[in-house]
Design a protein around this motif. Structure first.
Motif, PDB file in Angstrom:
ATOM      1  N   GLU A   1      -1.975   0.571   1.763  1.00 35.25           N
ATOM      2  CA  GLU A   1      -2.089  -0.869   2.019  1.00 35.25           C
ATOM      3  C   GLU A   1      -3.444  -1.366   1.565  1.00 35.25           C
ATOM      4  OE1 GLU A   1      -1.268  -1.381   6.162  1.00 35.25           O
ATOM      5  OE2 GLU A   1       0.899  -1.421   5.804  1.00 35.25           O
ATOM      6  N   ALA A   2      -4.475  -0.582   1.883  1.00 34.82           N
ATOM      7  CA  ALA A   2      -5.823  -0.989   1.475  1.00 34.82           C
ATOM      8  C   ALA A   2      -5.895  -1.085  -0.040  1.00 34.82           C
ATOM      9  CB  ALA A   2      -6.848   0.007   2.000  1.00 34.82           C
ATOM     10  N   SER A   3      -5.279  -0.144  -0.723  1.00 37.52           N
ATOM     11  CA  SER A   3      -5.373  -0.161  -2.176  1.00 37.52           C
ATOM     12  C   SER A   3      -4.607  -1.345  -2.760  1.00 37.52           C
ATOM     13  CB  SER A   3      -4.910   1.191  -2.725  1.00 37.52           C
ATOM     14  OG  SER A   3      -3.838   1.053  -3.577  1.00 37.52           O
ATOM     15  N   ARG A   4      -3.460  -1.661  -2.152  1.00 39.60           N
ATOM     16  CA  ARG A   4      -2.721  -2.836  -2.639  1.00 39.60           C
ATOM     17  C   ARG A   4      -3.502  -4.112  -2.343  1.00 39.60           C
ATOM     18  NH1 ARG A   4       2.892  -3.407  -0.536  1.00 39.60           N
ATOM     19  NH2 ARG A   4       2.256  -2.241   1.295  1.00 39.60           N
TER      20      ARG A   4
ATOM     21  N   ALA B   1       1.559  -1.103  -7.440  1.00 39.77           N
ATOM     22  CA  ALA B   1       2.175   0.100  -6.882  1.00 39.77           C
ATOM     23  C   ALA B   1       1.855   1.323  -7.744  1.00 39.77           C
ATOM     24  CB  ALA B   1       3.683  -0.094  -6.787  1.00 39.77           C
TER      25      ALA B   1
ATOM     26  N   ARG C   1      -4.001   6.509  -8.047  1.00 42.66           N
ATOM     27  CA  ARG C   1      -5.383   6.583  -7.585  1.00 42.66           C
ATOM     28  C   ARG C   1      -5.519   6.985  -6.124  1.00 42.66           C
ATOM     29  NH1 ARG C   1      -8.191   4.585 -11.734  1.00 42.66           N
ATOM     30  NH2 ARG C   1      -6.847   3.422 -13.150  1.00 42.66           N
ATOM     31  N   VAL C   2      -4.455   6.834  -5.363  1.00 44.72           N
ATOM     32  CA  VAL C   2      -4.557   7.188  -3.953  1.00 44.72           C
ATOM     33  C   VAL C   2      -3.572   8.302  -3.588  1.00 44.72           C
ATOM     34  CG1 VAL C   2      -4.440   6.330  -1.594  1.00 44.72           C
ATOM     35  CG2 VAL C   2      -5.353   4.865  -3.396  1.00 44.72           C
TER      36      VAL C   2
ATOM     37  N   PRO D   1      -4.118  11.790  -5.840  1.00 45.57           N
ATOM     38  CA  PRO D   1      -5.315  12.570  -5.476  1.00 45.57           C
ATOM     39  C   PRO D   1      -5.228  13.156  -4.072  1.00 45.57           C
ATOM     40  CG  PRO D   1      -5.949  10.453  -6.386  1.00 45.57           C
ATOM     41  CD  PRO D   1      -4.464  10.429  -6.274  1.00 45.57           C
ATOM     42  N   LEU D   2      -4.626  12.394  -3.149  1.00 43.64           N
ATOM     43  CA  LEU D   2      -4.573  12.897  -1.781  1.00 43.64           C
ATOM     44  C   LEU D   2      -3.519  13.992  -1.611  1.00 43.64           C
ATOM     45  CD1 LEU D   2      -5.179   9.657   0.283  1.00 43.64           C
ATOM     46  CD2 LEU D   2      -6.717  11.570  -0.068  1.00 43.64           C
TER      47      LEU D   2
ATOM     48  N   ALA E   1      -4.698  -3.248  -6.502  1.00 44.35           N
ATOM     49  CA  ALA E   1      -4.013  -2.183  -7.228  1.00 44.35           C
ATOM     50  C   ALA E   1      -2.512  -2.383  -7.060  1.00 44.35           C
ATOM     51  CB  ALA E   1      -4.433  -0.818  -6.691  1.00 44.35           C
TER      52      ALA E   1
ATOM     53  N   LEU F   1      -3.900   3.626   3.825  1.00 42.75           N
ATOM     54  CA  LEU F   1      -4.739   3.700   2.627  1.00 42.75           C
ATOM     55  C   LEU F   1      -4.040   3.035   1.450  1.00 42.75           C
ATOM     56  CD1 LEU F   1      -6.010   7.357   2.941  1.00 42.75           C
ATOM     57  CD2 LEU F   1      -7.212   5.258   3.514  1.00 42.75           C
TER      58      LEU F   1
END
Ligand SMILES: Nc1ncnc2c1ncn2[C@@H]1O[C@H](COP(=O)(O)OP(=O)(O)OP(=O)(O)O)[C@@H](O)[C@H]1O
Ligand SMILES: [Mg+2]
Lengths: 392, 305
Positions: free
Chosen positions: B204-207, B213, B219-220, B223-224, B211, B202
């Motif tokens: 990796e997906a955000s980067r 670091a 954001r990831v 929250p998780l 986004a 996840l």
């Protein structure tokens, strides 16, 4: 943030120069050179574990190459962080953010780039994949295929100069897949984006892509237009990975400017010199099953290669065509696809047949197919349709 | 692991039909419910009743009788309002400090060490290692270390960070330090548990989605791991608010650092003023219920993950 600030106006070209990726104890990519022109639809095909995902990860910046350089739109991005590259990925594992709604997932990239009308764009992208009615749900409330479409929308909505798709349609049923293929193709051509598409589905690769590359063990075995790749495979691997082929290995008898002749099963078989990669010693040549004709009597025709006599060991009817498996002593089992035309003899199992094909349909390979001639006699068990051990 | 149960959210619990299985579950719950009734509910009622007592009219000093004497509450508010505020301030500061120290530690163990399970296990053991020694002994040890003749103060004075007459023990700092130290594992373990199940793909997906670091983290990752952060914060905040060891004169506290816990202890054990002690206990409990109520509301409305 150094993120590319705008959706791409057009695609960017991609160039991989001498990329090697060494994992601890495993070399996944070997001296890979690849050049994809801007705006093209490039398909990467290959067996599981051959390094397709690794290649995409290197391009996206999620993995660092051990050596080599990556250029996107002419500029070197090898040292750039993933978020700085004008690239988006549709992940094989979807990687949707579980704590966000579908809409939030799709608008994530747009928001990071400060696109103001992100909501409108995200909804538009969701409409494209027919999921706008589920925008408020969480990913865990979607089916696998729906999640995959969200992953697709989440990447496509950014209109990246280069879109990497890692088996983006694998979880969809045939009808939806065809429809998504069309959508993808439309987006790609309309905006002129560059797509690098990894797929297991040969048909998908052939119908969608301008260029298809077949990858094997971390290398690209062959690359070209789909038709070219199909009609003139260069290696035994490509010949059998992309469709099926009958391969024969024999000693070269004669090599002229126009022809290469070799001995197969006691007969002289000819390939055009222009379609052959090797000219001496042991050579493997091939022919596609649908290019073969069956005869009940020994033919004497010009401009064709003939093999036989052989015995039909299996016949399987599949609607538009029939697949025959013919055992030829000294050659092995040969697959023949025959269209079910109005006329034409019905050939039954056990029949004695001869096979012919036009000389210009044959191709000569760069490598030798790793097979021994298979001596079939009548007592041997019939081969299973579609399984041709000695043609691999 | 045991603490996973605390961090992982309700949404993960399998949906059960309220039929036969429900009845079996109820049966299994009975011993626990009985225990709670005898050892929690009964004392609680007794505590509340005591808090409403008034001095016996014809009795000796220190004798009380049951009444509805709400004045006790007003009295303790007036007399110990400062202590209540201090308790809230100390425990909040300790919670924030434990979060700031504990999150990176939990992240390191759960994410960075993920590829080396042996080291991960070792690091987790080290986090709970202090529990092998008594809470009181450890706090006493810190009293020695931070004492006026101790090495820490000497060093800080040597490098001129603190002036010559300064002290460490008996200050706000040392009490908050002690609370943070003693309750840190309760912060680390739940956060570890929620980060251990964080899917790095996840990130990796955000980067990949532009986004950097920092923004991926906020954001990831955060929250998780929120369930762990909330559980950990409550597990630190609640015992810290009621703590009476760290702030006591015998340990890291001074004359000006007494918390509600210390007052309750004095009222109960030394003064024998049970109604006021009980009233203060009830107030402390009510105050602690506020963040817990927030937690419950949060987990209800926000269907995490
Ligand atoms: N982090 C890693 N460490 C070690 N080996 C790895 C790592 N990642 C991938 N590999 C190996 O590299 C090879 C290529 O993996 P990759 O994921 O690129 O395959 P693929 O072509 O995408 O396969 P598939 O079609 O199954 O998705 C595999 O043999 C895999 O085991
Ligand atoms: Mg893959």
């Amino acid at each position: 943030m150094a993120a590319p600030s705008k959706p791409a106006e057009s695609g960017a070209d991609l160039e991989l120069v001498g990329i090697t990726k060494q994992f601890p104890g495993y070399r996944a990519i070997e001296e890979l050179d690849l050049s994809i022109p801007a705006g093209s639809f490039f398909a990467l095909l290959g067996p599981s574990g051959c390094g397709k995902t690794t290649t995409l990860r290197l391009i996206a910046g999620l993995e660092e190459p051990t050596s080599g350089r990556i250029l996107i739109g002419g500029s070197d991005v090898t040292g750039q962080k993933p978020h700085e590259r004008p690239v988006n990925t549709v992940f094989q594992s979807y990687a949707l953010f579980p704590h966000m709604t579908i809409l939030e997932n799709v608008s994530f990239g747009l928001k990071r780039r400060g696109v103001s009308d992100y909501k409108v764009k995200a909804i538009e992208a969701l409409k494209l994949v027919e999921l706008d009615h589920l925008a408020g749900r969480k990913p865990s409330q979607l089916s696998g295929g729906q999640q995959q479409r969200v992953a697709l929308a989440r990447a496509v909505v950014n209109r990246p100069a280069l879109l990497l798709l890692d088996e983006p349609l694998g979880a969809l049923d045939l009808k939806l897949r065809r429809q998504m293929q069309l959508e993808l193709k439309t987006i790609q051509t309309e905006v002129g984006l560059t797509f690098l598409h990894v797929t297991h589905d040969q048909e998908e690769a052939m119908t969608m892509a301008d260029t298809v590359a077949v990858m094997n063990r971390g290398r690209i075995e062959q690359l070209g237009a789909p038709q070219e790749l199909y009609e003139l495979p260069r290696t035994a691997f490509v010949a059998n990975f992309l469709g099926q082929s009958n391969l024969f290995t024999g000693e070269v008898l004669e090599a002229t400017d126009a022809l290469i002749a070799l001995e197969v099963g006691g007969r002289r078989v000819v390939v055009p010199a222009a379609r052959a990669a090797r000219r001496s010693g042991q050579v493997t040549i091939g022919v596609r099953p649908e290019k073969l004709l069956l005869h009940l009597e020994e033919p004497s025709l010009d401009g064709v290669n003939t093999l036989g006599p052989g015995r039909v060991v299996d016949v399987s009817f599949s609607g538009v065509s029939t697949q025959y498996l013919v055992a030829v002593p000294g050659v092995g089992q040969i697959i023949v696809f025959s269209q079910n035309l109005v006329h034409g003899a019905v050939i039954n199992r056990g029949a004695t047949v001869w096979l012919t094909w036009s000389i210009e349909h044959g191709f000569g390979l760069e490598d030798i197919a790793e097979t021994r001639p298979h001596f079939d006699d009548e007592a041997s068990a019939p081969g299973l349709p579609g399984v041709v051990a000695e043609a691999v | 692991m045991a603490f996973t149960a605390f961090a992982s959210d309700t949404a993960l619990a399998p949906q059960q039909e309220p039929t036969k299985r429900g009845r079996v579950a109820l049966l299994l719950l009975l011993p626990g419910l009985a225990y709670l009734a005898v050892f929690f509910l009964a004392p609680l009622i007794s505590l509340i009743l005591t808090s409403l007592q008034r001095p016996a009219e014809f009795g000796d000093f220190g004798q009380y009788e049951y009444a509805f004497n709400v004045d006790n509450y007003a009295d303790v508010f007036g007399a110990y309002g400062g202590h209540i505020v201090r308790s809230i301030a100390y425990s909040s500061a300790a919670t924030v400090a434990a979060l700031l120290l504990g999150y990176p530690l939990a992240y390191f163990i759960a994410v960075t060490l993920r590829r080396w399970p042996v080291w991960q296990g070792l690091a987790l053991t080290l986090v709970i290692a202090p529990f092998f020694i008594s809470f009181l002994l450890r706090t006493l040890a810190w009293k020695q270390i931070l004492s006026d003749e101790g090495p820490v103060l000497g060093f800080l004075q040597l490098v001129q960070v603190l002036p010559d007459g300064a002290r460490l023990t008996g200050t706000d700092f040392s009490v908050i330090f002690g609370l943070t130290y003693n309750f840190l594992p309760f912060m680390v373990l739940p956060i570890y548990a929620s980060l251990a199940s964080l899917d790095l793909r996840l990130l990796e997906a955000s980067r990949d989605l532009y986004a950097n670091a920092w923004s991926s983290f906020w954001r990831v990752t955060v929250p998780l791991s929120l369930p762990g952060i909330i559980s950990g914060s409550l597990l630190v905040l609640i015992p810290a608010a009621g703590d009476y060891v760290n702030a006591s004169l015998d340990f890291l506290g001074g004359t000006g650092t007494a918390m509600v816990g210390n007052v309750i202890e004095t009222l109960f054990i030394e003064t024998g003023n049970y109604p006021e002690a009980s009233a203060l206990s009830v107030i402390l409990m009510a105050l602690i219920l506020v963040p817990v109520a927030f937690y419950v509301l949060f987990t209800r409305t926000e269907d995490l993950i």
